[in-house]
Write an enzyme that holds these catalytic residues in place. Structure first.
Site, PDB file in Angstrom:
ATOM      1  N   HIS A  62      33.385  25.737   7.335  1.00  0.00           N
ATOM      2  CA  HIS A  62      32.178  26.338   6.734  1.00  0.00           C
ATOM      3  C   HIS A  62      30.987  26.075   7.662  1.00  0.00           C
ATOM      4  O   HIS A  62      30.863  24.994   8.234  1.00  0.00           O
ATOM      5  CB  HIS A  62      31.927  25.742   5.348  1.00  0.00           C
ATOM      6  CG  HIS A  62      30.902  26.517   4.569  1.00  0.00           C
ATOM      7  ND1 HIS A  62      29.561  26.422   4.845  1.00  0.00           N
ATOM      8  CD2 HIS A  62      31.022  27.424   3.569  1.00  0.00           C
ATOM      9  CE1 HIS A  62      28.896  27.229   4.029  1.00  0.00           C
ATOM     10  NE2 HIS A  62      29.768  27.851   3.245  1.00  0.00           N
ATOM     11  N   GLU A  91      31.827  34.842   6.754  1.00  0.00           N
ATOM     12  CA  GLU A  91      30.558  34.510   6.110  1.00  0.00           C
ATOM     13  C   GLU A  91      29.441  34.554   7.153  1.00  0.00           C
ATOM     14  O   GLU A  91      29.212  33.564   7.870  1.00  0.00           O
ATOM     15  CB  GLU A  91      30.619  33.093   5.520  1.00  0.00           C
ATOM     16  CG  GLU A  91      31.593  32.941   4.388  1.00  0.00           C
ATOM     17  CD  GLU A  91      31.162  31.810   3.445  1.00  0.00           C
ATOM     18  OE1 GLU A  91      30.976  32.085   2.253  1.00  0.00           O
ATOM     19  OE2 GLU A  91      30.996  30.674   3.902  1.00  0.00           O
TER      20      GLU A  91
HETATM   21  P1  PGA Z   1      26.326  31.915  -1.301  1.00  0.00           P
HETATM   22  O1  PGA Z   1      27.283  30.889  -0.508  1.00  0.00           O
HETATM   23  O2  PGA Z   1      27.202  32.792  -2.147  1.00  0.00           O
HETATM   24  O3  PGA Z   1      25.436  31.021  -2.125  1.00  0.00           O
HETATM   25  O4  PGA Z   1      25.588  32.681  -0.279  1.00  0.00           O
HETATM   26  C1  PGA Z   1      28.518  31.301   0.013  1.00  0.00           C
HETATM   27  C2  PGA Z   1      29.153  30.168   0.782  1.00  0.00           C
HETATM   28  O5  PGA Z   1      28.464  29.462   1.527  1.00  0.00           O
HETATM   29  O6  PGA Z   1      30.375  29.954   0.690  1.00  0.00           O
END
Ligand code: PGA
Length: 242
Positions: A93, A161
Site C-alpha cells: 500500500h 490505487e
Molecule cells: P480511500 O482509501 O477509499 O479512503 O481513498 C483506499 C485505500 O487506501 O485503500
C-alpha cells in the site's frame, strides 16, 4: 471482490457495530468475495464475530512481516495471520511504501511469505500526482509490477490505487481506470509469459456515488474501499449492488 480497508480506524465497539450491521444488510454471493481488513489488533475480535454471525466475509490483514529470520519486535508473521483466520494481506500500500519505507525486496519477501502460508496478497500499485502529470505513470507501474513472478499469479490480486485518488475524494475517471487496468493486465501477461489474466481491483475514493460506474467496467474485478467502508450500510449497499 469488494475489500474494506479500515486503515488505522476503529475500536472494539465500532467493529462490533459494523459486523452486526453488515450481517443484517449484506447478501453474500459465492462468486463475489467480500474481504474485511481491520487493524491487526482487531483481527481476533473480527473473526470471532464473523463466525458467531455466520457471515460469509473473509478476513484480510493490513500488515504482514517480511523478515522471518528472527523473532522481530513488532512483527506479525504469516503463520500468526493464518492462526487468526486471515486469508488475504494487503501488501505494498502506498502509505506503507511511503511511511514505512518499504522497498521491493521487502515486498517480494512479504508476497512470498504470504503465498507460502496460503494467504492471498492484495498487491497495491499506483502513481502519484507528479508522475501522473509528467506522463511517467506507465514506467512507475511497470517498475512496481516487475517484481511479480509467474509463480505468484494464481494467488495474487493487484490493486490499482492512484496515490492522488487515495483519501482525497477525487476518484480516477473510468476512462483512466480502464486504460490503466488494461495496461496492467497486458503487462503482467507479457512479463510472466502467460495468457491468464490476473484480477485487478481499483481503489481510491470509491464511495456510494461512484462505485457503480467504476465497477461496471469489465476491466475492474473489484473495489478496494478505504474511508467509505467504515459505514456499514453504505458498504453493504456497495457490495450488494456492484
Ligand atoms: P480511500 O482509501 O477509499 O479512503 O481513498 C483506499 C485505500 O487506501 O485503500
Amino acid at each position: 471482490m469488494i475489500i474494506a480497508n479500515w486503515k488505522m480506524n476503529g475500536s472494539k465497539d465500532l467493529i462490533k457495530d459494523w459486523i452486526t450491521s453488515v450481517s443484517e444488510n449484506i447478501k453474500i454471493q459465492d462468486e463475489k468475495e467480500c474481504v474485511f481488513c481491520p487493524p491487526v489488533g482487531y483481527l481476533n475480535l473480527s473473526i470471532e464475530l464473523i463466525k458467531e454471525k455466520e457471515l460469509g466475509i473473509k478476513l484480510g490483514s493490513q500488515l504482514i512481516e517480511s523478515n522471518l529470520s528472527q523473532p522481530l519486535t513488532g512483527g506479525v508473521s504469516p503463520e500468526m495471520l493464518v492462526d487468526l483466520g486471515c486469508e488475504y494481506a494487503i501488501i505494498g500500500h502506498s502509505e506503507q511504501r511511503t511511511y514505512y519505507n518499504e522497498n521491493d525486496s521487502q515486498l517480494i519477501n512479504k508476497i512470498e511469505a504470504a503465498i507460502e502460508e496460503n494467504i492471498k496478497p492484495i498487491y497495491c500499485i499506483g502513481e502519484n500526482s507528479e508522475q501522473k502529470k509528467n506522463g511517467t505513470k506507465q514506467e512507475v507501474l511497470m517498475k512496481q509490477l516487475d517484481l511479480i513472478k509467474s509463480s505468484y499469479l494464481s494467488h495474487l490480486v493487484v490493486a490499482y490505487e492512484p496515490i492522488w485518488a487515495i483519501g482525497t475524494g477525487e476518484n480516477a475517471e473510468v476512462s483512466h481506470i480502464n486504460e490503466t487496468h488494461a495496461f496492467i493486465k497486458e503487462y503482467i501477461k507479457t512479463i510472466s509469459n502467460t495468457a491468464n489474466e490476473i484480477p485487478v481491483v481499483y481503489g481510491g475514493s470509491v464511495n456510494l456515488n461512484n462505485y457503480k460506474e467504476i465497477y461496471s467496467s469489465e476491466l475492474v474485478n473489484g473495489l478496494l474501499i478505504g474511508g467509505a467502508s467504515l459505514e456499514p450500510i453504505n458498504f453493504s449497499i456497495i457490495y450488494n449492488q456492484s
